[in-house]
Design a protein around this motif. Sequence first.
Motif, PDB file in Angstrom:
ATOM      1  N   ASP A 223      39.920  -0.082  20.150  1.00 23.98           N
ATOM      2  CA  ASP A 223      40.943   0.768  18.603  1.00 23.98           C
ATOM      3  C   ASP A 223      42.125   1.800  19.333  1.00 23.98           C
ATOM      4  OD1 ASP A 223      39.376  -0.953  16.817  1.00 23.98           O
ATOM      5  OD2 ASP A 223      37.792   0.217  17.397  1.00 23.98           O
ATOM      6  N   VAL A 224      42.105   2.008  20.569  1.00 27.51           N
ATOM      7  CA  VAL A 224      42.472   3.493  20.569  1.00 27.51           C
ATOM      8  C   VAL A 224      43.641   3.202  21.686  1.00 27.51           C
ATOM      9  CG1 VAL A 224      42.667   5.531  21.680  1.00 27.51           C
ATOM     10  CG2 VAL A 224      41.091   5.172  19.675  1.00 27.51           C
ATOM     11  N   VAL A 225      44.508   3.133  21.991  1.00 30.96           N
ATOM     12  CA  VAL A 225      45.849   3.388  22.794  1.00 30.96           C
ATOM     13  C   VAL A 225      45.739   4.623  23.811  1.00 30.96           C
ATOM     14  CG1 VAL A 225      48.221   2.358  23.687  1.00 30.96           C
ATOM     15  CG2 VAL A 225      46.534   1.267  21.682  1.00 30.96           C
ATOM     16  N   ALA A 226      45.579   4.837  25.257  1.00 31.09           N
ATOM     17  CA  ALA A 226      46.147   5.655  25.910  1.00 31.09           C
ATOM     18  C   ALA A 226      47.652   5.317  26.397  1.00 31.09           C
ATOM     19  CB  ALA A 226      44.921   6.197  27.005  1.00 31.09           C
ATOM     20  N   THR A 227      48.331   6.202  26.735  1.00 33.25           N
ATOM     21  CA  THR A 227      50.204   6.140  27.009  1.00 33.25           C
ATOM     22  C   THR A 227      50.722   7.503  26.859  1.00 33.25           C
ATOM     23  OG1 THR A 227      51.737   5.335  27.000  1.00 33.25           O
ATOM     24  CG2 THR A 227      50.845   5.936  25.181  1.00 33.25           C
ATOM     25  N   THR A 228      51.635   7.020  27.674  1.00 35.75           N
ATOM     26  CA  THR A 228      52.410   8.810  28.461  1.00 35.75           C
ATOM     27  C   THR A 228      52.738   9.238  26.861  1.00 35.75           C
ATOM     28  OG1 THR A 228      54.322   7.746  28.419  1.00 35.75           O
ATOM     29  CG2 THR A 228      52.801   7.732  29.974  1.00 35.75           C
ATOM     30  N   ARG A 229      53.053  10.803  26.706  1.00 31.42           N
ATOM     31  CA  ARG A 229      52.997  11.894  25.709  1.00 31.42           C
ATOM     32  C   ARG A 229      54.480  11.259  25.905  1.00 31.42           C
ATOM     33  NH1 ARG A 229      50.380  16.808  27.877  1.00 31.42           N
ATOM     34  NH2 ARG A 229      51.131  15.692  30.074  1.00 31.42           N
ATOM     35  N   ILE A 230      55.281  12.061  24.568  1.00 32.37           N
ATOM     36  CA  ILE A 230      56.349  11.911  24.405  1.00 32.37           C
ATOM     37  C   ILE A 230      57.273  13.178  24.223  1.00 32.37           C
ATOM     38  CG2 ILE A 230      58.245  11.172  22.827  1.00 32.37           C
ATOM     39  CD1 ILE A 230      55.979   9.525  21.243  1.00 32.37           C
ATOM     40  N   GLY A 231      58.855  13.162  24.617  1.00 39.02           N
ATOM     41  CA  GLY A 231      59.690  13.987  24.816  1.00 39.02           C
ATOM     42  C   GLY A 231      59.129  15.020  25.526  1.00 39.02           C
ATOM     43  N   ILE A 232      58.607  15.464  26.413  1.00 36.51           N
ATOM     44  CA  ILE A 232      58.314  16.590  27.319  1.00 36.51           C
ATOM     45  C   ILE A 232      59.276  16.204  28.710  1.00 36.51           C
ATOM     46  CG2 ILE A 232      55.850  16.011  26.772  1.00 36.51           C
ATOM     47  CD1 ILE A 232      55.018  14.888  29.260  1.00 36.51           C
ATOM     48  N   GLY A 233      60.247  15.503  28.551  1.00 41.09           N
ATOM     49  CA  GLY A 233      60.684  16.031  29.688  1.00 41.09           C
ATOM     50  C   GLY A 233      60.811  15.880  30.829  1.00 41.09           C
ATOM     51  N   ASN A 234      61.317  16.007  32.387  1.00 39.32           N
ATOM     52  CA  ASN A 234      61.190  16.022  33.189  1.00 39.32           C
ATOM     53  C   ASN A 234      60.107  17.061  33.923  1.00 39.32           C
ATOM     54  OD1 ASN A 234      60.876  15.230  36.487  1.00 39.32           O
ATOM     55  ND2 ASN A 234      62.262  16.591  36.523  1.00 39.32           N
ATOM     56  N   ARG A 235      58.669  16.145  34.308  1.00 35.67           N
ATOM     57  CA  ARG A 235      57.573  16.909  34.082  1.00 35.67           C
ATOM     58  C   ARG A 235      56.779  16.524  35.545  1.00 35.67           C
ATOM     59  NH1 ARG A 235      60.293  19.886  31.644  1.00 35.67           N
ATOM     60  NH2 ARG A 235      59.405  20.999  29.729  1.00 35.67           N
ATOM     61  N   GLY A 236      57.534  15.705  36.400  1.00 32.06           N
ATOM     62  CA  GLY A 236      56.597  15.037  36.785  1.00 32.06           C
ATOM     63  C   GLY A 236      55.734  13.783  37.478  1.00 32.06           C
TER      64      GLY A 236
END
Length: 273
Positions: A223-236
């Motif tokens: 039921d849970v999707v794990a993905t990248t965060r949003i709007g954090i810019g260039n954080r390697g």
Amino acid sequence: MPRKRKLLAQLSALQSNSSFPQLDALENLNTTPGGGSSPKSSKYFVTEKKTSSRLEADFFQQPCVSLAKSFLGQILVRKLPDGRELWGRIVETEAYLGGEDEASHSKGGKQTQRNAAMFMKPGTLYVYQIYGIYFCINVSSQGEGAAVLLRSLEPLQGLDAMRELRRTSRKAPTKLLKDWQLCNGPSRLCQAFGIDKAFDQRDLTEDIDIWMVPGQDLLGEQDVVATTRIGIGNRGEWAQKPLRFYLRGNKFVSVVDKKMEREMAARGHLPCS
């Protein structure tokens, strides 16, 4: 005959004096605290109103990633100054781990006046402002400087009040917002719930204006999707870590990762029907 008439009289008196409290309680479930009809019928609304015990301190005593996942499905409650309550089901979160997390406000363990709430006991609110206009709400977890961002809610109760709060928080009048547009993003969530800097450092386990109550759904890995965060810019590498979590198939999520959902389906992680 006198005995029969006496029994009938007793029965009549009993019926006229009975308040039928169970019926009264059922009627109260379908009204808002202000006395009006609920603006929206929801399977979550009726259930949650009957089990409104707030989440206690032990719930928040979890590592950041664990807490971010555990928040999904729980209910955020906001009591307005006029007594009305706003209810929203948490459907999207992001974990910010502090320390080595380059996207965290507390990276490197740096503690400032602004981020002090991130270092307070789990369950403390961290509210900050972006662009000098909008607010975002986070909840501290276990871990030095770690906190969970609440990204999106599914509105359950008080939708008319949410629309009014959203309207007054925006500079220009716009068309009526649909339900899914009310809280689908961190700043929209704060607008709809009337949350600003005054809520910073408040304790969710004790505050009288904002708290959480347990949800009713039992969620599984599918039921849970794990993905990248949003709007954090260039954080390697930290920009690519799967530290955003949302309820799969929920239309109130701010940004859906279709690629990740396809990968989950390919692995046989199908959502519950």
